[in-house]
Design a protein around this motif. Structure first.
Motif, mmCIF file in Angstrom:
data_model
loop_
_atom_site.group_PDB
_atom_site.id
_atom_site.type_symbol
_atom_site.label_atom_id
_atom_site.label_comp_id
_atom_site.label_asym_id
_atom_site.label_seq_id
_atom_site.Cartn_x
_atom_site.Cartn_y
_atom_site.Cartn_z
ATOM 1 N N LEU A 16 3.080 1.789 -12.689
ATOM 2 C CA LEU A 16 3.046 0.725 -13.688
ATOM 3 C C LEU A 16 4.184 -0.272 -13.492
ATOM 4 C CD1 LEU A 16 2.302 2.787 -16.945
ATOM 5 C CD2 LEU A 16 0.680 1.825 -15.286
ATOM 6 N N ASP A 17 3.896 -1.514 -13.820
ATOM 7 C CA ASP A 17 4.912 -2.554 -13.897
ATOM 8 C C ASP A 17 5.572 -2.433 -15.272
ATOM 9 O OD1 ASP A 17 6.396 -4.867 -14.218
ATOM 10 O OD2 ASP A 17 4.812 -6.215 -13.522
ATOM 11 N N PRO A 18 6.852 -2.053 -15.354
ATOM 12 C CA PRO A 18 7.472 -1.870 -16.669
ATOM 13 C C PRO A 18 7.644 -3.156 -17.460
ATOM 14 C CG PRO A 18 9.104 -1.637 -14.927
ATOM 15 C CD PRO A 18 7.758 -1.711 -14.254
ATOM 16 N N ALA A 19 7.494 -4.304 -16.811
ATOM 17 C CA ALA A 19 7.610 -5.579 -17.520
ATOM 18 C C ALA A 19 6.336 -5.938 -18.272
ATOM 19 C CB ALA A 19 7.969 -6.694 -16.551
ATOM 20 N N THR A 20 5.196 -5.401 -17.819
ATOM 21 C CA THR A 20 3.920 -5.760 -18.437
ATOM 22 C C THR A 20 3.077 -4.559 -18.829
ATOM 23 O OG1 THR A 20 2.727 -5.826 -16.320
ATOM 24 C CG2 THR A 20 3.858 -7.849 -17.022
ATOM 25 N N GLY A 21 3.349 -3.402 -18.244
ATOM 26 C CA GLY A 21 2.500 -2.236 -18.442
ATOM 27 C C GLY A 21 1.287 -2.238 -17.539
ATOM 28 N N ALA A 22 1.125 -3.256 -16.692
ATOM 29 C CA ALA A 22 -0.031 -3.344 -15.805
ATOM 30 C C ALA A 22 0.100 -2.360 -14.650
ATOM 31 C CB ALA A 22 -0.152 -4.766 -15.253
ATOM 32 N N VAL A 23 -1.058 -1.947 -14.123
ATOM 33 C CA VAL A 23 -1.089 -1.036 -12.978
ATOM 34 C C VAL A 23 -0.857 -1.827 -11.698
ATOM 35 C CG1 VAL A 23 -2.496 0.567 -11.643
ATOM 36 C CG2 VAL A 23 -2.621 0.593 -14.142
ATOM 37 N N LEU A 24 0.158 -1.429 -10.941
ATOM 38 C CA LEU A 24 0.482 -2.086 -9.678
ATOM 39 C C LEU A 24 -0.305 -1.499 -8.515
ATOM 40 C CD1 LEU A 24 4.359 -2.164 -10.072
ATOM 41 C CD2 LEU A 24 2.870 -4.178 -10.068
ATOM 42 N N GLY A 25 -0.504 -0.211 -8.545
ATOM 43 C CA GLY A 25 -1.164 0.495 -7.456
ATOM 44 C C GLY A 25 -1.272 1.958 -7.813
ATOM 45 N N HIS A 26 -1.679 2.757 -6.838
ATOM 46 C CA HIS A 26 -1.830 4.192 -7.059
ATOM 47 C C HIS A 26 -1.113 4.938 -5.935
ATOM 48 C CE1 HIS A 26 -4.994 2.659 -9.681
ATOM 49 N NE2 HIS A 26 -4.894 3.803 -10.332
ATOM 50 N N VAL A 27 -0.255 5.867 -6.309
ATOM 51 C CA VAL A 27 0.511 6.629 -5.330
ATOM 52 C C VAL A 27 -0.235 7.922 -5.015
ATOM 53 C CG1 VAL A 27 1.925 7.751 -7.131
ATOM 54 C CG2 VAL A 27 2.775 7.600 -4.776
ATOM 55 N N PRO A 28 -0.385 8.270 -3.734
ATOM 56 C CA PRO A 28 -1.064 9.518 -3.378
ATOM 57 C C PRO A 28 -0.182 10.728 -3.680
ATOM 58 C CG PRO A 28 -0.255 8.438 -1.411
ATOM 59 C CD PRO A 28 0.006 7.493 -2.543
ATOM 60 N N LEU A 29 -0.799 11.815 -4.086
ATOM 61 C CA LEU A 29 -0.086 13.048 -4.402
ATOM 62 C C LEU A 29 -0.382 14.091 -3.328
ATOM 63 C CD1 LEU A 29 -0.780 13.242 -8.257
ATOM 64 C CD2 LEU A 29 1.097 12.101 -7.051
ATOM 65 N N ALA A 30 0.655 14.655 -2.785
ATOM 66 C CA ALA A 30 0.507 15.617 -1.692
ATOM 67 C C ALA A 30 -0.072 16.937 -2.191
ATOM 68 C CB ALA A 30 1.857 15.856 -1.027
ATOM 69 N N GLU A 31 -0.873 17.532 -1.354
ATOM 70 C CA GLU A 31 -1.393 18.877 -1.579
ATOM 71 C C GLU A 31 -0.554 19.865 -0.774
ATOM 72 O OE1 GLU A 31 -3.701 19.230 -3.755
ATOM 73 O OE2 GLU A 31 -4.338 17.131 -3.929
ATOM 74 N N ALA A 32 -0.814 21.152 -0.975
ATOM 75 C CA ALA A 32 -0.093 22.180 -0.226
ATOM 76 C C ALA A 32 -0.272 21.992 1.276
ATOM 77 C CB ALA A 32 -0.571 23.562 -0.662
ATOM 78 N N GLU A 36 0.848 -1.186 0.000
ATOM 79 C CA GLU A 36 0.000 0.000 0.000
ATOM 80 C C GLU A 36 0.890 1.245 0.000
ATOM 81 O OE1 GLU A 36 -3.439 2.164 2.755
ATOM 82 O OE2 GLU A 36 -2.484 0.284 3.410
ATOM 83 N N LEU A 37 0.516 2.227 -0.790
ATOM 84 C CA LEU A 37 1.313 3.443 -0.934
ATOM 85 C C LEU A 37 0.670 4.591 -0.158
ATOM 86 C CD1 LEU A 37 2.000 3.136 -4.763
ATOM 87 C CD2 LEU A 37 3.471 2.392 -2.883
ATOM 88 N N ARG A 38 1.480 5.249 0.677
ATOM 89 C CA ARG A 38 0.971 6.321 1.525
ATOM 90 C C ARG A 38 2.042 7.385 1.717
ATOM 91 N NH1 ARG A 38 0.457 2.405 6.351
ATOM 92 N NH2 ARG A 38 2.269 1.644 5.209
ATOM 93 N N LEU A 39 1.612 8.526 2.229
ATOM 94 C CA LEU A 39 2.530 9.578 2.660
ATOM 95 C C LEU A 39 2.840 9.368 4.138
ATOM 96 C CD1 LEU A 39 0.631 12.700 1.200
ATOM 97 C CD2 LEU A 39 2.256 11.210 0.004
ATOM 98 N N LEU A 40 4.072 9.681 4.531
ATOM 99 C CA LEU A 40 4.436 9.651 5.951
ATOM 100 C C LEU A 40 4.744 11.075 6.387
ATOM 101 C CD1 LEU A 40 5.122 8.180 8.593
ATOM 102 C CD2 LEU A 40 7.467 7.908 7.719
ATOM 103 N N ILE A 41 3.902 11.622 7.244
ATOM 104 C CA ILE A 41 4.069 12.993 7.726
ATOM 105 C C ILE A 41 3.887 12.997 9.235
ATOM 106 C CG2 ILE A 41 3.190 15.358 7.635
ATOM 107 C CD1 ILE A 41 2.235 14.785 4.782
ATOM 108 N N ASP A 42 4.887 13.478 9.941
ATOM 109 C CA ASP A 42 4.842 13.598 11.401
ATOM 110 C C ASP A 42 4.534 12.261 12.068
ATOM 111 O OD1 ASP A 42 5.210 14.992 13.730
ATOM 112 O OD2 ASP A 42 3.180 15.844 13.789
ATOM 113 N N GLY A 43 5.095 11.204 11.503
ATOM 114 C CA GLY A 43 4.940 9.882 12.103
ATOM 115 C C GLY A 43 3.648 9.178 11.779
#
Length: 508
Positions: free
Chosen positions: A56-72, A35-42
């Protein structure tokens, strides 16, 4: 060159069952991808805005997961946490700090297989390379845990009644940015040095290879690192850098990546007078002299060239071979290239995986096509394979004209242009002709020639008779447009420490 066709591999052109193989690879990958997450203040979170980006998995092009994008808002929380975390971390006794770092290193060693598998899934390199990289990252942390105890000051002789000294203290919170090609080793070079120096850090690894950093950050938490000392964020790169670098909280900026992006970030830092460590791109020359074994040199160069599919800043990328050895070197290099087994990095016996993303493969192929159009001959490779994934074959070019783009632009892929020379001074002049100055390699059996190469190469990382990589106990870095500052060795702490001069008048 052979390409695997097992369940997780990219099927060869025309092979049956390609769809089922891809589906099986995607299913297996997603089950083992963290699981992909941000770590902020513990604390771990998905980010304030809910934005994500597929991995993406570069060997297949398949989606492995989704990475969260930080806001301001996430970045502001990270800045506040880093400021608080630094004030706690810097004041801990050195034995307590280094104990946490050593414990984290032990946990990373213990989880190296898990980290390595995630790394191969998201970046593509063979599993043995990925697991080895995880262990090296832990080793780097172990080394800096010891070096932190040797960040010495000094006493300077002075007059009676006065004590004059120099002390070195942590500079404060650090903002660090790293690319995708070394998902464990790249972040750790920043994290280990910053934490060893007593700094806190906000690090933004690549959104394309986030899992390795997430797993290592878990190890730091389990080791007892105080909240806020290590903050892990992902996001739109321009948004994150524009928010973090000007902040008055940040006292140092560390970056590894391309020269254009490095110049942009260095400019942002310069506008607010902040020091930077910049480890930027290269185009490493190799000079194979007339007094060495060309076959042995070719085998060593091929190993260095195809490591991580050539996606290494220090990868040997321009091969200047003395005319007396040229034919033998080329023949041996081609043979070594043909022996490279290409496929999914999870498959047994694979020596080179896919390229990390589609744009990188397209960029490499453009350079090969440009050289071909200008008269270069392709002895092996040079074609885009059919099937899923971002594969590109080991490629050898000869008769490459001097105006070919591949001799001037960093290829960052598994392509080797091989050129002749007759005079060593001319070879050095050609090797130094570019604005890059990161790494250079030479092969010779004579000490005097080796000394001439070492003195003559305009690069910060030099290797004679091998194409080895960086080690934690010695500094790495470039000059000219390949950056400034050093990572590794005692010098690697310098960017994260402030030197104070203390003049103390003694009471009478």
């Amino acid at each position: 060159m052979t390409q695997t066709t097992e369940t997780h591999g990219a099927p060869a052109a025309g092979s049956g069952g390609a769809q089922s193989a891809e589906a099986a690879g995607a299913a297996a990958g997603s089950r083992n991808y963290p699981e992909l997450r941000l770590l902020i203040d513990g604390a771990w979170s998905a980010g304030a805005g809910g934005r994500t980006e597929p991995v993406l998995d570069p060997a297949t092009g398949a989606v492995l997961g989704h990475v969260p994008l930080a806001e301001a808002a996430d970045l502001d929380r990270a800045l506040a946490a880093a400021d608080r975390g630094w004030r706690v971390w810097r004041d801990l006794p050195i034995e307590q700090r280094t104990g946490v770092l050593r414990k984290a290193a032990g946990l990373i060693h213990a989880r190296a297989e898990e980290i390595g598998r995630a790394m191969t899934l998201e970046e593509g390199k063979p599993l043995t390379e990925s697991v080895g990289e995880a262990h090296r990252a832990a080793g780097q942390l172990e080394w800096y845990a010891e070096e932190a105890r040797r960040a010495y000051g000094r006493i300077i002789p002075s007059g009676p009644g006065e004590e004059l000294s120099v002390v070195r203290v942590s500079c404060g919170p650090v903002a660090a940015f790293v690319p995708w090609n070394f998902p464990a080793g790249g972040p750790m070079r920043k994290i280990a040095a910053a934490l060893a120096a007593g700094c806190s850090i906000i690090i933004k690894p690549s959104e394309e290879t986030p899992a390795s950093s997430v797993l290592m950050a878990e190890c730091f938490q389990q080791a007892g690192l105080p909240a806020g000392v290590l903050n892990l964020v992902f996001g739109v790169p321009a948004e994150v850098s524009a928010h973090l670098i000007p902040s008055p909280v940040i006292q140092h900026v560390a970056f590894t990546g391309s020269i254009p992006v490095g110049k942009l970030l260095a400019g942002l830092a310069a506008a607010v007078m902040k020091p930077t460590t910049m480890e930027l791109g290269g185009h490493a020359p190799v000079v194979v002299c007339e007094d060495t074994d060309p076959v042995a040199a070719a085998k060593a160069c091929a190993r260095g060239k195809y490591a991580n599919s050539g996606q290494v800043c220090t990868s040997p990328s321009r091969f200047y071979v003395h005319e007396s050895h040229y034919d033998a070197f080329v023949e041996a290099f081609v043979a070594a290239s043909e022996a490279v087994r290409v496929g999914n990095g999870l498959d047994e016996g694979v020596a080179m995986g896919p390229m990390a993303n589609a744009r990188r493969r397209e960029a490499v192929h453009e350079l090969v096509e440009d050289a071909r159009k200008r008269g270069a001959r392709v002895l092996i490779g040079g074609e885009l394979p059919d099937g899923p994934g971002f594969y590109y074959p080991p490629t050898v070019l000869v008769d490459v004209p001097e105006d070919a783009r591949i001799l001037h632009e960093e290829p960052f892929g598994p392509v080797a242009p091989i050129l002749r020379f007759t005079d060593l001074d001319d070879a050095l002049e050609r090797a130094n002709a570019l604005p890059y100055g990161l790494a250079a390699y030479g092969f010779t059996d004579r000490a005097a020639v080796a000394d001439k190469l070492v003195r003559g190469f305009e690069a910060g990382i030099l290797s004679i008779n091998h194409c080895g990589g960086s080690v934690p106990q010695a500094p790495s870095g470039g000059f000219k447009e390949s950056g400034h500052g050093r990572e590794g060795g005692a010098e690697g702490l310098d960017g994260y420490l402030v030197t104070k001069r203390v003049s103390h008048k003694l009471a009478v």
